[in-house]
Design a protein around this motif. Structure first.
Motif, PDB file in Angstrom:
ATOM      1  N   ALA A 114      11.078 -11.569  -3.144  1.00  0.00           N
ATOM      2  CA  ALA A 114      10.961 -10.169  -4.025  1.00  0.00           C
ATOM      3  C   ALA A 114      11.778  -8.856  -4.789  1.00  0.00           C
ATOM      4  CB  ALA A 114      11.423  -8.963  -2.624  1.00  0.00           C
ATOM      5  N   GLU A 115      12.263  -9.852  -5.461  1.00  0.00           N
ATOM      6  CA  GLU A 115      13.326  -8.926  -6.445  1.00  0.00           C
ATOM      7  C   GLU A 115      12.136  -9.145  -8.147  1.00  0.00           C
ATOM      8  OE1 GLU A 115      17.828  -9.613  -7.249  1.00  0.00           O
ATOM      9  OE2 GLU A 115      17.521  -8.803  -4.908  1.00  0.00           O
ATOM     10  N   GLU A 116      11.841 -10.845  -7.846  1.00  0.00           N
ATOM     11  CA  GLU A 116      10.779 -11.359  -9.308  1.00  0.00           C
ATOM     12  C   GLU A 116       9.550 -11.088  -9.535  1.00  0.00           C
ATOM     13  OE1 GLU A 116      14.887 -13.109  -8.430  1.00  0.00           O
ATOM     14  OE2 GLU A 116      13.177 -13.427  -7.740  1.00  0.00           O
ATOM     15  N   ARG A 117       8.381 -10.615  -7.877  1.00  0.00           N
ATOM     16  CA  ARG A 117       7.424 -10.061  -7.717  1.00  0.00           C
ATOM     17  C   ARG A 117       7.106  -8.780  -8.251  1.00  0.00           C
ATOM     18  NH1 ARG A 117       5.475 -14.211  -4.828  1.00  0.00           N
ATOM     19  NH2 ARG A 117       7.082 -15.267  -3.396  1.00  0.00           N
ATOM     20  N   ILE A 118       6.163  -8.756  -8.729  1.00  0.00           N
ATOM     21  CA  ILE A 118       5.909  -6.811  -9.526  1.00  0.00           C
ATOM     22  C   ILE A 118       4.704  -6.889  -9.049  1.00  0.00           C
ATOM     23  CG2 ILE A 118       7.528  -6.733 -11.354  1.00  0.00           C
ATOM     24  CD1 ILE A 118       4.593  -7.944 -12.522  1.00  0.00           C
ATOM     25  N   VAL A 119       4.325  -5.861  -8.712  1.00  0.00           N
ATOM     26  CA  VAL A 119       2.466  -5.418  -8.339  1.00  0.00           C
ATOM     27  C   VAL A 119       2.446  -4.555  -9.209  1.00  0.00           C
ATOM     28  CG1 VAL A 119       1.296  -3.959  -6.496  1.00  0.00           C
ATOM     29  CG2 VAL A 119       3.200  -4.788  -5.669  1.00  0.00           C
ATOM     30  N   ASP A 120       1.288  -5.134  -9.762  1.00  0.00           N
ATOM     31  CA  ASP A 120       0.829  -4.129 -11.080  1.00  0.00           C
ATOM     32  C   ASP A 120      -0.155  -3.442 -10.172  1.00  0.00           C
ATOM     33  OD1 ASP A 120      -0.507  -3.292 -13.301  1.00  0.00           O
ATOM     34  OD2 ASP A 120      -1.673  -5.460 -13.848  1.00  0.00           O
ATOM     35  N   VAL A 121      -0.282  -1.908 -10.687  1.00  0.00           N
ATOM     36  CA  VAL A 121      -0.604  -0.862 -10.926  1.00  0.00           C
ATOM     37  C   VAL A 121      -1.976   0.084 -11.599  1.00  0.00           C
ATOM     38  CG1 VAL A 121      -0.165  -0.268  -8.149  1.00  0.00           C
ATOM     39  CG2 VAL A 121      -0.007   0.817 -10.654  1.00  0.00           C
ATOM     40  N   GLN A 122      -2.016  -0.736 -12.799  1.00  0.00           N
ATOM     41  CA  GLN A 122      -2.538  -1.122 -14.495  1.00  0.00           C
ATOM     42  C   GLN A 122      -1.792   0.629 -14.736  1.00  0.00           C
ATOM     43  OE1 GLN A 122      -6.048  -1.615 -12.863  1.00  0.00           O
ATOM     44  NE2 GLN A 122      -6.477  -3.548 -12.768  1.00  0.00           N
ATOM     45  N   TRP A 123      -2.527   1.381 -14.431  1.00  0.00           N
ATOM     46  CA  TRP A 123      -2.459   2.967 -14.665  1.00  0.00           C
ATOM     47  C   TRP A 123      -1.036   3.126 -13.758  1.00  0.00           C
ATOM     48  CZ3 TRP A 123      -7.670   0.900 -16.362  1.00  0.00           C
ATOM     49  CH2 TRP A 123      -7.658   0.692 -17.446  1.00  0.00           C
ATOM     50  N   GLN A 124      -0.495   4.266 -14.697  1.00  0.00           N
ATOM     51  CA  GLN A 124       0.309   5.124 -13.279  1.00  0.00           C
ATOM     52  C   GLN A 124      -0.439   6.445 -12.958  1.00  0.00           C
ATOM     53  OE1 GLN A 124       3.301   7.182 -13.934  1.00  0.00           O
ATOM     54  NE2 GLN A 124       4.613   6.567 -12.278  1.00  0.00           N
ATOM     55  N   THR A 125      -1.241   6.449 -12.142  1.00  0.00           N
ATOM     56  CA  THR A 125      -2.187   7.875 -10.987  1.00  0.00           C
ATOM     57  C   THR A 125      -1.114   9.260 -10.490  1.00  0.00           C
ATOM     58  OG1 THR A 125      -2.264   7.113  -9.462  1.00  0.00           O
ATOM     59  CG2 THR A 125      -4.037   6.789 -10.803  1.00  0.00           C
ATOM     60  N   GLU A 126      -1.097  10.318 -10.455  1.00  0.00           N
ATOM     61  CA  GLU A 126      -0.186  10.999  -9.529  1.00  0.00           C
ATOM     62  C   GLU A 126      -0.140  10.738  -8.314  1.00  0.00           C
ATOM     63  OE1 GLU A 126      -0.295  15.690  -7.727  1.00  0.00           O
ATOM     64  OE2 GLU A 126      -1.649  14.927  -9.475  1.00  0.00           O
ATOM     65  N   HIS A 127      -1.586   9.790  -6.861  1.00  0.00           N
ATOM     66  CA  HIS A 127      -1.219   9.013  -5.869  1.00  0.00           C
ATOM     67  C   HIS A 127      -0.193   8.032  -5.957  1.00  0.00           C
ATOM     68  CE1 HIS A 127      -2.157   7.924  -2.640  1.00  0.00           C
ATOM     69  NE2 HIS A 127      -3.097   6.492  -3.675  1.00  0.00           N
ATOM     70  N   LEU A 128      -0.599   7.163  -7.063  1.00  0.00           N
ATOM     71  CA  LEU A 128       0.502   6.099  -6.687  1.00  0.00           C
ATOM     72  C   LEU A 128       1.611   6.211  -7.595  1.00  0.00           C
ATOM     73  CD1 LEU A 128      -1.721   3.454  -8.909  1.00  0.00           C
ATOM     74  CD2 LEU A 128      -1.202   3.186  -6.344  1.00  0.00           C
ATOM     75  N   SER A 129       2.002   7.756  -8.103  1.00  0.00           N
ATOM     76  CA  SER A 129       3.280   8.131  -8.545  1.00  0.00           C
ATOM     77  C   SER A 129       4.010   8.350  -7.321  1.00  0.00           C
ATOM     78  CB  SER A 129       3.603   8.375  -9.564  1.00  0.00           C
ATOM     79  OG  SER A 129       4.455   9.488  -9.677  1.00  0.00           O
ATOM     80  N   GLY A 130       3.413   9.165  -5.739  1.00  0.00           N
ATOM     81  CA  GLY A 130       3.925   9.955  -4.754  1.00  0.00           C
ATOM     82  C   GLY A 130       4.314   8.373  -4.042  1.00  0.00           C
ATOM     83  N   LEU A 131       3.702   6.906  -3.663  1.00  0.00           N
ATOM     84  CA  LEU A 131       4.064   5.708  -3.293  1.00  0.00           C
ATOM     85  C   LEU A 131       5.218   5.440  -3.934  1.00  0.00           C
ATOM     86  CD1 LEU A 131       0.283   4.902  -2.993  1.00  0.00           C
ATOM     87  CD2 LEU A 131       2.331   6.132  -1.422  1.00  0.00           C
ATOM     88  N   GLY A 132       5.709   5.498  -5.641  1.00  0.00           N
ATOM     89  CA  GLY A 132       7.060   5.103  -6.132  1.00  0.00           C
ATOM     90  C   GLY A 132       6.447   4.484  -7.568  1.00  0.00           C
ATOM     91  N   ALA A 133       5.396   4.447  -8.136  1.00  0.00           N
ATOM     92  CA  ALA A 133       5.125   3.508  -9.136  1.00  0.00           C
ATOM     93  C   ALA A 133       5.701   4.242 -10.345  1.00  0.00           C
ATOM     94  CB  ALA A 133       3.589   3.634  -9.131  1.00  0.00           C
ATOM     95  N   ILE A 134       5.690   2.865 -11.392  1.00  0.00           N
ATOM     96  CA  ILE A 134       6.307   3.438 -12.144  1.00  0.00           C
ATOM     97  C   ILE A 134       5.992   3.194 -13.230  1.00  0.00           C
ATOM     98  CG2 ILE A 134       9.253   3.609 -11.061  1.00  0.00           C
ATOM     99  CD1 ILE A 134       9.466   1.332 -12.592  1.00  0.00           C
ATOM    100  N   GLU A 135       5.916   4.108 -14.782  1.00  0.00           N
ATOM    101  CA  GLU A 135       5.314   3.731 -16.028  1.00  0.00           C
ATOM    102  C   GLU A 135       6.178   2.482 -16.545  1.00  0.00           C
ATOM    103  OE1 GLU A 135       1.594   6.504 -16.738  1.00  0.00           O
ATOM    104  OE2 GLU A 135       3.708   6.767 -17.894  1.00  0.00           O
ATOM    105  N   VAL A 136       5.823   1.142 -17.076  1.00  0.00           N
ATOM    106  CA  VAL A 136       6.965   0.599 -17.784  1.00  0.00           C
ATOM    107  C   VAL A 136       5.819   0.231 -19.517  1.00  0.00           C
ATOM    108  CG1 VAL A 136       8.413  -0.411 -16.769  1.00  0.00           C
ATOM    109  CG2 VAL A 136       6.556  -1.599 -17.469  1.00  0.00           C
ATOM    110  N   GLU A 137       6.699   0.426 -20.666  1.00  0.00           N
ATOM    111  CA  GLU A 137       6.192   0.058 -21.496  1.00  0.00           C
ATOM    112  C   GLU A 137       5.472  -1.669 -21.380  1.00  0.00           C
ATOM    113  OE1 GLU A 137       8.762   1.145 -25.404  1.00  0.00           O
ATOM    114  OE2 GLU A 137       9.174   3.012 -24.575  1.00  0.00           O
ATOM    115  N   ARG A 138       4.427  -1.839 -22.547  1.00  0.00           N
ATOM    116  CA  ARG A 138       3.758  -3.161 -22.462  1.00  0.00           C
ATOM    117  C   ARG A 138       4.846  -4.360 -22.852  1.00  0.00           C
ATOM    118  NH1 ARG A 138      -0.576  -3.379 -27.568  1.00  0.00           N
ATOM    119  NH2 ARG A 138      -2.242  -2.943 -25.637  1.00  0.00           N
ATOM    120  N   GLU A 139       5.610  -4.316 -23.034  1.00  0.00           N
ATOM    121  CA  GLU A 139       6.926  -5.143 -23.765  1.00  0.00           C
ATOM    122  C   GLU A 139       7.202  -5.756 -22.454  1.00  0.00           C
ATOM    123  OE1 GLU A 139      10.367  -6.642 -26.639  1.00  0.00           O
ATOM    124  OE2 GLU A 139       8.925  -4.457 -27.478  1.00  0.00           O
TER     125      GLU A 139
END
Length: 229
Positions: free
Chosen positions: A180-205
């Motif tokens: 689990a620690e190595e797995r990621i769920v890519d949501v492409q772009w963060q939205t207000e809805h996804l942010s409320g669920l715990g999504a974050i933004e990271v830089e491309r690199e």
């Protein structure tokens, strides 16, 4: 370890914008190669550039598995529903592609290629059903090693309150294994809805570094018996 350049070239040479390429070619092999390089397709309808756009957001939306916010109301909603995996992919895709939805982008080519990838065990769906057996929510996405690239989700506005969130909860629970620690769920772009669920933004690199780690771990326990590269 440095990433070897793939079909989109070295990431350091990509433009400093979300759209990094466009093409008229679009098939299953190209799609899988793109995801493994941190790129995903989205059509460029009426753009004049080409049939398909290839995107790698400068600020990438990701959902760490341990960051999913499960509220008391969501837990309560989850008890009202049943979830399944890969039992109604065509229906989930159709509901996500409903042309009445705002900002719809799932066209015939997307449906054709992702249906083929589902049949090959590379694309999976999670379905949410109510007590009357209605499909009231769901999501689908691409699975490569420890990457789950979420493509779209839906809920029935009449019968499916929180149904898409329940599908996401079921997905995270399935992915939460010893890797689990190595797995990621890519949501492409963060939205207000996804942010409320715990999504974050990271830089491309940073996303590309996370992706390299994720691709090195085994697939989660999907119910389909065979997967093909």
């Amino acid at each position: 370890m440095a990433r070897r350049p793939g079909i989109f070239g070295p990431a350091k040479e990509w433009p400093a914008q979300d759209l990094i390429a466009f093409s008229s070619e679009f098939d299953e092999g190209l799609v899988l190669a793109a995801y493994s390089e941190g790129v995903f397709p989205m059509p460029l309808h009426d753009s004049g550039f080409g049939q398909m756009g290839w995107w790698s957001p400068v600020q990438r939306g990701v959902l760490p598995l341990d960051a999913l916010r499960v509220t008391r109301s969501l837990r309560k909603s989850a008890r009202r529903y049943t979830t399944t995996v890969d039992t109604a992919f065509a229906d989930v895709l159709s509901r996500c592609a409903d042309p009445r939805r705002p900002h719809g982008w799932i066209d015939a080519d997307i449906r054709r290629v992702y249906t083929s990838l589902h049949e090959r065990g590379r694309v999976h769906s999670v379905e949410t059903w109510d007590a009357d057996g209605r499909l009231v929510g769901g999501l689908y996405g691409v699975s490569l090693g420890g990457l789950f690239a979420g493509e779209s989700m839906f809920h029935d506005p009449v019968h499916g309150r929180d149904a898409s969130k329940v599908a996401l909860l079921a997905l995270v629970e399935r992915l939460s294994d010893e890797h689990a620690e190595e797995r990621i769920v890519d949501v492409q772009w963060q939205t207000e809805h996804l942010s409320g669920l715990g999504a974050i933004e990271v830089e491309r690199e940073e996303y590309l570094a996370l992706l390299a780690e994720a691709l090195a771990v085994p697939e989660p326990a999907w119910p389909r018996k065979e997967t093909h590269a």
